[in-house]
Design a protein around this motif. Structure first.
Motif, PDB file in Angstrom:
ATOM      1  N   SER A   1      31.186  35.725  12.272  1.00 17.48           N
ATOM      2  CA  SER A   1      31.073  35.345  13.825  1.00 17.48           C
ATOM      3  C   SER A   1      31.703  36.377  14.514  1.00 17.48           C
ATOM      4  N   SER A   2      32.779  36.962  14.333  1.00 19.68           N
ATOM      5  CA  SER A   2      33.396  37.930  15.205  1.00 19.68           C
ATOM      6  C   SER A   2      32.559  39.486  15.409  1.00 19.68           C
ATOM      7  N   SER A   3      32.061  39.598  14.154  1.00 20.70           N
ATOM      8  CA  SER A   3      31.200  40.736  14.273  1.00 20.70           C
ATOM      9  C   SER A   3      29.936  40.567  15.024  1.00 20.70           C
ATOM     10  N   LEU A   4      29.243  39.150  15.045  1.00 19.75           N
ATOM     11  CA  LEU A   4      28.085  38.963  15.954  1.00 19.75           C
ATOM     12  C   LEU A   4      28.444  39.015  17.349  1.00 19.75           C
ATOM     13  N   PHE A   5      29.812  38.478  17.606  1.00 20.11           N
ATOM     14  CA  PHE A   5      30.359  38.496  18.950  1.00 20.11           C
ATOM     15  C   PHE A   5      30.349  39.740  19.328  1.00 20.11           C
ATOM     16  N   LEU A   6      30.978  40.681  18.660  1.00 19.23           N
ATOM     17  CA  LEU A   6      31.142  42.145  19.144  1.00 19.23           C
ATOM     18  C   LEU A   6      29.745  42.930  19.329  1.00 19.23           C
ATOM     19  N   ILE A   7      28.754  42.580  18.517  1.00 19.96           N
ATOM     20  CA  ILE A   7      27.455  43.262  18.749  1.00 19.96           C
ATOM     21  C   ILE A   7      26.894  42.770  19.964  1.00 19.96           C
ATOM     22  N   LEU A   8      26.938  41.380  20.247  1.00 19.57           N
ATOM     23  CA  LEU A   8      26.575  40.777  21.739  1.00 19.57           C
ATOM     24  C   LEU A   8      27.188  41.442  22.999  1.00 19.57           C
ATOM     25  N   GLU A   9      28.528  41.781  22.667  1.00 24.03           N
ATOM     26  CA  GLU A   9      29.278  42.158  23.934  1.00 24.03           C
ATOM     27  C   GLU A   9      28.826  43.688  24.140  1.00 24.03           C
ATOM     28  N   LEU A  10      28.370  44.608  23.171  1.00 23.91           N
ATOM     29  CA  LEU A  10      28.039  45.799  22.986  1.00 23.91           C
ATOM     30  C   LEU A  10      26.511  45.806  23.963  1.00 23.91           C
ATOM     31  N   THR A  11      25.857  44.655  23.909  1.00 20.98           N
ATOM     32  CA  THR A  11      24.776  44.616  24.685  1.00 20.98           C
ATOM     33  C   THR A  11      24.682  44.354  26.074  1.00 20.98           C
ATOM     34  N   HIS A  12      25.785  43.689  26.508  1.00 19.13           N
ATOM     35  CA  HIS A  12      26.295  43.557  27.843  1.00 19.13           C
ATOM     36  C   HIS A  12      27.345  44.534  28.498  1.00 19.13           C
ATOM     37  N   PRO A  13      26.960  45.921  28.730  1.00 17.79           N
ATOM     38  CA  PRO A  13      27.822  46.695  28.869  1.00 17.79           C
ATOM     39  C   PRO A  13      28.578  46.686  30.479  1.00 17.79           C
ATOM     40  N   PHE A  14      28.120  45.756  31.257  1.00 22.73           N
ATOM     41  CA  PHE A  14      28.765  45.804  32.560  1.00 22.73           C
ATOM     42  C   PHE A  14      29.457  44.439  32.707  1.00 22.73           C
TER      43      PHE A  14
END
Length: 253
Positions: free
Chosen positions: A220-233
């Motif tokens: 779940s944490s890996s999915l969280f980090l991936i989604l965070e990368l898609t929102h760079p601002f």
């Protein structure tokens, strides 16, 4: 769907899968399956695990590419702002008003990029020039070169200003998440199936159950980090606005 929502939903789904697997195990007579059944389930789980790993890799690559592209755009924008300011300094005192407009436009740009990047609202206004931006381009048109050097400088100022506008629009066109929702949904289903099989074959002990929850938390944490990368601002991994704010004092010098 936000990063936090994906984290919570995926963890809940995998936890439910573990619990369901343990329930299935307790419903099997004597808690045992014949060898052929185990082999079929393990082969199927291995196939699903391979597919999940492939999709995770694709999602990570896509998210990282999107993040790096936006990071490069911001750095390019900062460089172009410094360049256009230097060209105005070379132009002479006649461009002082234009330099002030440049600073105002840059401040507005920073605010709009990070504000729009942190929300899921409509981006229609992002593609329209701000009032300050309009004054900036009007000030460029108002420049009256007195010699060949100033004419050349005005031409370069116009070219650099259009490059700034191009990069700004490129940033806004990539504000939305680059991870399709169907990818996330299918991936969550796959990892839930995998953790269900873990619960089915794992020993019925508190230690094993706790370990499986830790594994689910990791995925779940890996999915969280991936989604965070898609929102760079926005979020924990946002690109620092200082990349543009740090060049603003130079524009007023």
């Amino acid at each position: 769907m936000t990063s936090a929502q994906v984290f919570l939903i995926s963890f809940a789904a995998m936890s439910a899968g573990i619990a369901f697997g343990r329930l299935l195990r307790s419903s099997v007579p004597n808690g045992k399956l014949d060898a052929d059944s185990k082999e079929v389930i393990k082969l199927g789980t291995g196939l699903v695990g391979t597919l999940a790993a492939l999709v995770l890799g694709l999602m990570t690559a896509s998210a990282k590419t999107s993040y790096d592209t936006q990071n490069t755009n911001i750095r390019t924008l900062a460089a172009q702002l410094i360049l256009v300011d230097q060209l105005m300094v070379q132009y002479g005192p006649e461009a002082d008003d234009l330099r002030r407009f440049t600073r105002e436009a840059a401040n507005t740009m920073v605010d709009r990029i990070w504000r729009e990047g942190a929300t899921s609202s409509s981006k229609i206004s992002a593609f329209s020039s701000s009032h300050v931006g309009g004054k900036f381009y009007s000030a460029i048109d108002a420049l009256s070169p007195k010699n060949d050097e100033q004419r050349a400088l005005k031409s370069r100022i116009i070219d650099t200003s259009f490059e700034i506008a191009r990069v700004r629009l490129a940033i806004f066109t990539r504000l939305d998440s680059s991870i399709p929702i169907p990818f996330l949904v299918v991936l969550m289903i796959w990892v839930t199936v995998i953790f269900t099989s873990f619960g089915l074959f794992a020993e019925q002990s508190t230690l094993v159950f706790a370990a499986l929850l830790v594994f689910a938390l990791s995925v779940s944490s890996s999915l969280f980090l991936i989604l965070e990368l898609t929102h760079p601002f926005a979020g924990l991994m946002q690109i620092p606005s200082e990349y543009l704010k740090d060049v603003l004092p130079a524009l007023s010098s």
